[in-house]
Structure formats: structure tokens, C-alpha cells
Design a protein around this motif. Sequence first.
Motif, mmCIF file in Angstrom:
data_model
loop_
_atom_site.group_PDB
_atom_site.id
_atom_site.type_symbol
_atom_site.label_atom_id
_atom_site.label_comp_id
_atom_site.label_asym_id
_atom_site.label_seq_id
_atom_site.Cartn_x
_atom_site.Cartn_y
_atom_site.Cartn_z
ATOM 1 N N ARG A 103 0.351 -1.544 0.227
ATOM 2 C CA ARG A 103 -0.138 -0.203 -0.028
ATOM 3 C C ARG A 103 1.044 1.205 -0.187
ATOM 4 N N PHE A 104 2.280 1.207 -0.158
ATOM 5 C CA PHE A 104 2.811 1.709 -0.274
ATOM 6 C C PHE A 104 2.688 3.502 -1.132
ATOM 7 N N PRO A 105 2.875 4.690 -0.635
ATOM 8 C CA PRO A 105 1.994 5.565 -2.014
ATOM 9 C C PRO A 105 3.159 5.953 -2.321
ATOM 10 N N LYS A 106 4.360 5.722 -2.270
ATOM 11 C CA LYS A 106 5.460 5.947 -3.345
ATOM 12 C C LYS A 106 5.491 5.514 -4.245
ATOM 13 N N PRO A 107 6.566 5.382 -5.638
ATOM 14 C CA PRO A 107 6.485 3.890 -6.306
ATOM 15 C C PRO A 107 7.956 3.035 -5.673
ATOM 16 N N TYR A 108 7.744 1.661 -5.192
ATOM 17 C CA TYR A 108 8.654 1.212 -4.104
ATOM 18 C C TYR A 108 8.641 0.189 -5.298
ATOM 19 N N VAL A 109 10.717 0.404 -5.877
ATOM 20 C CA VAL A 109 10.961 -0.440 -6.657
ATOM 21 C C VAL A 109 12.241 -1.335 -6.143
ATOM 22 N N ALA A 110 11.228 -2.683 -6.306
ATOM 23 C CA ALA A 110 12.357 -3.533 -5.784
ATOM 24 C C ALA A 110 12.975 -4.468 -7.141
ATOM 25 N N VAL A 111 14.181 -4.894 -6.376
ATOM 26 C CA VAL A 111 15.216 -5.162 -7.080
ATOM 27 C C VAL A 111 15.971 -6.761 -7.386
ATOM 28 N N MET A 112 15.100 -7.211 -7.811
ATOM 29 C CA MET A 112 15.023 -8.759 -8.108
ATOM 30 C C MET A 112 15.632 -8.878 -8.098
ATOM 31 N N ASP A 113 17.651 -8.988 -8.019
ATOM 32 C CA ASP A 113 18.540 -9.795 -9.000
ATOM 33 C C ASP A 113 18.952 -11.233 -7.775
ATOM 34 N N GLY A 114 19.395 -12.045 -8.398
ATOM 35 C CA GLY A 114 20.073 -13.516 -7.585
ATOM 36 C C GLY A 114 18.529 -14.089 -7.066
ATOM 37 N N ILE A 115 19.159 -14.850 -5.787
ATOM 38 C CA ILE A 115 18.058 -15.624 -5.170
ATOM 39 C C ILE A 115 17.334 -14.124 -4.550
ATOM 40 N N GLY A 127 6.118 -5.157 -4.516
ATOM 41 C CA GLY A 127 6.199 -3.525 -4.242
ATOM 42 C C GLY A 127 5.254 -2.922 -5.957
ATOM 43 N N SER A 128 5.370 -1.555 -6.762
ATOM 44 C CA SER A 128 4.733 -1.331 -7.690
ATOM 45 C C SER A 128 5.573 -1.703 -8.760
ATOM 46 N N VAL A 129 6.685 -1.754 -8.959
ATOM 47 C CA VAL A 129 8.021 -1.664 -9.455
ATOM 48 C C VAL A 129 9.221 -3.102 -9.171
ATOM 49 N N ARG A 130 8.558 -3.941 -9.819
ATOM 50 C CA ARG A 130 9.455 -5.598 -9.506
ATOM 51 C C ARG A 130 10.528 -5.505 -10.266
ATOM 52 N N VAL A 131 11.774 -5.440 -10.886
ATOM 53 C CA VAL A 131 12.926 -5.483 -11.662
ATOM 54 C C VAL A 131 13.235 -6.862 -10.863
ATOM 55 N N VAL A 132 13.394 -7.450 -12.561
ATOM 56 C CA VAL A 132 14.281 -9.144 -12.663
ATOM 57 C C VAL A 132 15.307 -9.340 -12.939
ATOM 58 N N THR A 133 16.357 -9.898 -13.447
ATOM 59 C CA THR A 133 17.914 -10.065 -14.068
ATOM 60 C C THR A 133 17.261 -11.496 -14.725
ATOM 61 N N GLU A 134 18.825 -11.528 -15.608
ATOM 62 C CA GLU A 134 18.782 -13.530 -15.834
ATOM 63 C C GLU A 134 19.127 -13.944 -15.010
ATOM 64 N N ARG A 135 19.775 -13.658 -13.756
ATOM 65 C CA ARG A 135 19.872 -14.170 -12.721
ATOM 66 C C ARG A 135 19.533 -14.121 -11.412
ATOM 67 N N SER A 136 18.276 -13.747 -11.597
ATOM 68 C CA SER A 136 16.783 -14.046 -10.565
ATOM 69 C C SER A 136 16.903 -15.536 -10.489
ATOM 70 N N ARG A 137 16.015 -15.597 -9.284
ATOM 71 C CA ARG A 137 15.440 -17.647 -8.595
ATOM 72 C C ARG A 137 14.720 -17.042 -8.045
ATOM 73 N N VAL A 138 13.308 -16.877 -8.452
ATOM 74 C CA VAL A 138 12.299 -16.505 -7.321
ATOM 75 C C VAL A 138 11.370 -17.636 -7.120
ATOM 76 N N ALA A 139 11.092 -18.043 -6.019
ATOM 77 C CA ALA A 139 10.586 -19.044 -5.200
ATOM 78 C C ALA A 139 9.931 -19.236 -3.813
ATOM 79 N N MET A 140 9.153 -19.303 -3.288
ATOM 80 C CA MET A 140 7.824 -19.974 -2.196
ATOM 81 C C MET A 140 8.607 -21.905 -2.177
ATOM 82 N N PRO A 141 9.755 -21.941 -0.903
ATOM 83 C CA PRO A 141 10.208 -23.132 -1.270
ATOM 84 C C PRO A 141 9.678 -23.800 0.240
ATOM 85 N N GLU A 142 7.962 -23.373 0.534
ATOM 86 C CA GLU A 142 8.211 -23.451 2.525
ATOM 87 C C GLU A 142 8.124 -25.008 2.863
ATOM 88 N N THR A 143 7.018 -25.889 1.296
ATOM 89 C CA THR A 143 7.124 -27.438 1.954
ATOM 90 C C THR A 143 8.056 -28.241 2.250
#
Length: 359
Positions: A103-115, A127-143
Motif C-alpha cells: 500500500r506504499f503511496p510512492k514508487p517502491y522499486v524492488a531489484v529482485m536480482d539473484g536468489i 512492490g509497485s515496480v519489480r525488476v528481475v534479471t537473468e540471475r533471478s531465481r524466485v521461489a516460495m519453497p516452504e513445503t
Amino acid sequence: MNASPDDAPVLLRREGGAGHIVLNRPRAINALNHAMVRLMDEALSAWQADESVATVVLTGAGERGLCAGGDIRSIHDDVRAGGGGASAAFWHDEYRLNARIARFPKPYVAVMDGIVMGGGVGVSAHGSVRVVTERSRVAMPETGIGFVPDVGGTYLLTRAPGELGTHLALTGTAVGAGDALLCGLADHYVPSERLEEFTAALADSEASDAVRRCAAAVPAGELAAHREWIDHCYAADTVEEIVDRLHACGDRHAKQTAETILTKSPTSLKVTLAALRRARELPSLEAVLDQEYRVSCAALGSPDLPEGIRAQVVDKDRRPRWSPAALELVTEADVARFFEGVGPKAPHLRCRSGTDGLG
């Protein structure tokens, strides 16, 4: 807000109109602890009120990634020694931070590089601006550690196309840039060689202008080619039926996926599927976070959470002894216990929708 000392777990600095938050535990791939959550929340509160701050930028120190999740070793130790009270307090503040970010009222830029995993998804993908790269590995591994996707993960994953979110939640599969965008976990692809230029541009440019200057064509992902069997198999009503469909559909990738699922905590798998299906019917992120908080607190009393963390990060034998050990042994009552939330003594976040997401 003043710049932080170099050894602080969260570094804060200003560059022009950008306020920078740098997660600073690189040896732990910037795993989140309670102090880090508090520091982030204080910074966002201050910068929200500061008219000279136009944009907030989140990055991670080191070369390995933005954030590998919560500090699960400390959760293991807390459960073993203290019954989990410190962990419940950490999640309470962490999930409220997730709501504030959304809900943040200003741009919140998340640099999702790597793990970017678990709690790392929580401080970035809302966040409102979410950036990934060729190195990004995004996961929800909780199980895989006897837990259930949290930090608003069940909210995000239920909004992925078809049953892709169910697939990611049950398997804990890490995805790259293309699939992160396909699943709605990110917005833009910026090659890692242009990240320095991108973050520097945010000092005196709108976030949208910096994206236009530095973004590139999104690389192809892998999940789109498997949508047919993913959507069919994961539409089943139970985890057992999902596994049966994966084995029966004739695709070798589906069969391999079934075997992956069967290595996870049977209780976590069933609770995760129930949490996802319930999250689809809830009206807001805050309502989903409230459900996740009750589920997470219930997990503190489950043998699978400390056991899963033991096997993955304490003893590292990768041989968890789940209890119950098989899907068919996990009853409906076992699952229902995780969602008990009626009455004044039940744990609640009491988040509300608003400019900061806090109750």
C-alpha cells in the motif's frame, strides 16, 4: 533519515530523490530477521512522510541474491527452546511490513536480482515496480521445510494464470525472469549489467523513465510450455488426486513433478492447497495475510517445521522424517487445525486496507 553504519543489517541512504534500502547480511544471502523488519518499517514510515523522497529502492548486498527468506535457523532454535513466541512476534511485524509495502503511496522499486525466496518475495513482490534479471531465481519453497507459503505468498500465487501458482506453491520450484513475469511476481526485466545504471537513474528520474531506459525484452520462460498438464493436474480437489493426475498424464515432466511433491511435508502440502483455495475467496491482501498468520502460528506446534529446518539447514542431511509420513495419513482435522481462527484468543494481524496497510 541518516545513513546507516556499514555493519548494520539494513543500510539506508539517500541518492537524490531516491531512498535506498539495502539488505545487508550477504553471508546469509540477506535472510531476514526481526531487527531488519523493524528497520525497514521505520525507514518506510519516515520516507512516506518526507516530501523530498520520491522513490524507495530495495536491493541486497553481496553477489548471491536479494534475500533468501526468513532466518529459519533462528525459528528452529526458537521452537526448540522457547515454543516459538519470538517467531510469532517476528511474523506479526513481517506480515504487517508486507502490507505496508503493498500500500506504499510512492514508487517502491524492488531489484529482485539473484536468489529471492520466501520472505524475500514478501519484501519485493508486493512492490509497485519489480525488476528481475537473468540471475533471478524466485521461489516460495516452504513445503520443503514443513511450512506453508506466507508473507502474502498465497495471495500472489492464487493470482498467477491458471494453476501455475499451485504448482509453484506445492513444489517450491524456483523460476527465472520469464516465468516470474508470467506468474505476476515481477514486472520488468533489466539485464544485470544495467542494474547500476538503472538504480542511479532513480535518483533524479521517475521509476517509469528509468525502466524505459534500462529494460530489455523478457527472456523466454519454461512454464508456458507445460500449462496444459499443469492446469489439468493441479485443478484436482486433493493433493493425492493431483499426484495421481501427474503420474497418469503421460508427460515425463509431470511425473518428475509428482516425485518432487512426494518429498515435501505431507501436512504442509495439504495445508498449502487448502490455504491457496481459501485465499482465492478472500477480499484483500490483508485478509490473506491474516489467514497466513494463523496458519504460521499453528505450524509452530507442528513437528514438521523444526524437523524440516533441521534437515535442510542445521544437520543438512536432506532427509526429513515427516510426521505423519504420508499424504493419506494427514486427516481433514489435521488440516483444519491450522485455520482455527474464531474467537478473541486466536492470533490475528488486524491489518486493514489503507495507505500503509496497518491496523
